[in-house]
Design a protein around this motif. Structure first.
Motif, short mmCIF file in Angstrom:
data_model
loop_
_atom_site.label_atom_id
_atom_site.label_comp_id
_atom_site.label_asym_id
_atom_site.label_seq_id
_atom_site.Cartn_x
_atom_site.Cartn_y
_atom_site.Cartn_z
N VAL A 2 0.98 -1.05 0.27
CA VAL A 2 -0.10 -0.12 -0.14
C VAL A 2 0.75 1.24 -0.12
O VAL A 2 1.86 1.41 0.58
CB VAL A 2 -0.88 -0.26 1.21
CG1 VAL A 2 -1.72 1.42 1.39
CG2 VAL A 2 -1.96 -1.21 1.22
N SER A 18 3.80 -2.62 3.70
CA SER A 18 3.75 -4.00 3.03
C SER A 18 2.25 -4.76 3.69
O SER A 18 2.32 -4.77 5.00
CB SER A 18 4.58 -5.02 3.52
OG SER A 18 4.27 -6.45 2.88
N ASN A 19 1.48 -5.36 3.20
CA ASN A 19 0.23 -5.96 3.52
C ASN A 19 0.55 -7.11 4.16
O ASN A 19 -0.11 -7.91 5.02
CB ASN A 19 -0.80 -6.43 2.55
CG ASN A 19 -1.12 -5.00 1.91
OD1 ASN A 19 -1.09 -3.87 2.25
ND2 ASN A 19 -1.79 -4.99 0.61
N TRP A 20 1.76 -8.04 3.62
CA TRP A 20 2.21 -9.09 4.02
C TRP A 20 3.12 -9.25 5.29
O TRP A 20 2.79 -10.08 6.14
CB TRP A 20 2.71 -9.95 2.95
CG TRP A 20 2.04 -9.99 1.66
CD1 TRP A 20 0.88 -10.04 1.59
CD2 TRP A 20 2.23 -9.72 0.33
NE1 TRP A 20 0.11 -9.91 0.26
CE2 TRP A 20 1.29 -9.80 -0.43
CE3 TRP A 20 3.70 -9.47 -0.10
CZ2 TRP A 20 1.43 -9.52 -1.90
CZ3 TRP A 20 3.60 -9.57 -1.72
CH2 TRP A 20 2.68 -9.48 -2.45
N LEU A 68 -7.83 1.39 5.30
CA LEU A 68 -6.61 1.66 5.76
C LEU A 68 -6.41 3.30 5.56
O LEU A 68 -6.57 3.63 4.42
CB LEU A 68 -5.25 1.11 5.08
CG LEU A 68 -3.98 1.50 5.43
CD1 LEU A 68 -3.81 0.90 7.02
CD2 LEU A 68 -2.77 0.68 4.49
N SER A 86 -10.24 -1.62 1.39
CA SER A 86 -9.88 -3.06 1.87
C SER A 86 -10.04 -3.95 0.40
O SER A 86 -9.11 -5.00 0.56
CB SER A 86 -11.10 -3.79 2.49
OG SER A 86 -12.32 -3.39 1.93
N LEU A 89 -5.99 -4.46 -0.31
CA LEU A 89 -5.71 -5.63 0.58
C LEU A 89 -6.27 -6.93 0.11
O LEU A 89 -5.38 -7.71 0.18
CB LEU A 89 -6.12 -5.38 2.17
CG LEU A 89 -5.94 -6.53 3.30
CD1 LEU A 89 -4.26 -6.51 3.25
CD2 LEU A 89 -6.27 -6.31 4.50
N SER A 92 -4.03 -7.66 -2.82
CA SER A 92 -2.62 -8.27 -2.38
C SER A 92 -2.56 -9.69 -2.03
O SER A 92 -1.68 -10.76 -2.22
CB SER A 92 -1.99 -7.04 -1.51
OG SER A 92 -1.94 -6.00 -2.11
N GLN A 93 -3.61 -9.90 -1.06
CA GLN A 93 -3.46 -11.25 -0.32
C GLN A 93 -3.87 -12.44 -1.39
O GLN A 93 -3.42 -13.45 -1.42
CB GLN A 93 -4.61 -11.35 0.57
CG GLN A 93 -4.07 -10.59 1.89
CD GLN A 93 -5.51 -10.24 2.89
OE1 GLN A 93 -6.57 -10.51 2.44
NE2 GLN A 93 -5.15 -10.21 4.15
#
Length: 114
Positions: A2, A18-20, A68, A86, A89, A92-93
């Motif tokens: 993000v 980083s989302n991870w 976010l 969201s 997110l 990305s996931q």
């Protein structure tokens, strides 16, 4: 990943998270001025700009909207509130999941080959 971008007093601000991994980086005019790992729901970076003004950058997830948010404070006064939905997110996931699946299939194929 993000990324929030904002121009503040002739400074290009970029906050990447980083989302991870939870790794966050704050860049001002292309130079990294702050970084940290954060796995919580909120995070904060405080820096002093080249003109001596104190700034604070807050990352948080709004529990009602699941967005976010990046709040930017200058001299403890809110100057901007930026939002990412969201969906970013989730995308990305999904990409991470697909990449992991492909890597797993390649590994299994390699093991079965030998």
């Amino acid at each position: 990943m993000v990324c929030f971008k904002y121009d503040l007093n002739q400074n290009n601000i970029e906050l990447k998270a980083s989302n991870w991994s939870g790794f966050e980086q704050l860049f001002i005019n292309g130079q990294r001025v702050s970084s940290k790992f954060n796995l919580g729901l909120t995070s904060e970076h405080s820096v002093k700009l080249s003109n001596g003004i104190n700034c604070r950058f807050q990352l948080l997830i709004d529990p009602q909207t699941e967005q976010l948010m990046c709040r930017i404070y200058q001299q403890n006064k809110l100057v901007a509130s930026l939002k990412q939905g969201s969906q970013n997110l989730l995308n990305s996931q999904r990409l991470l999941s697909q990449t992991s699946l492909v890597a797993g299939l390649v590994l299994v194929s390699f093991v079965l080959w030998f």
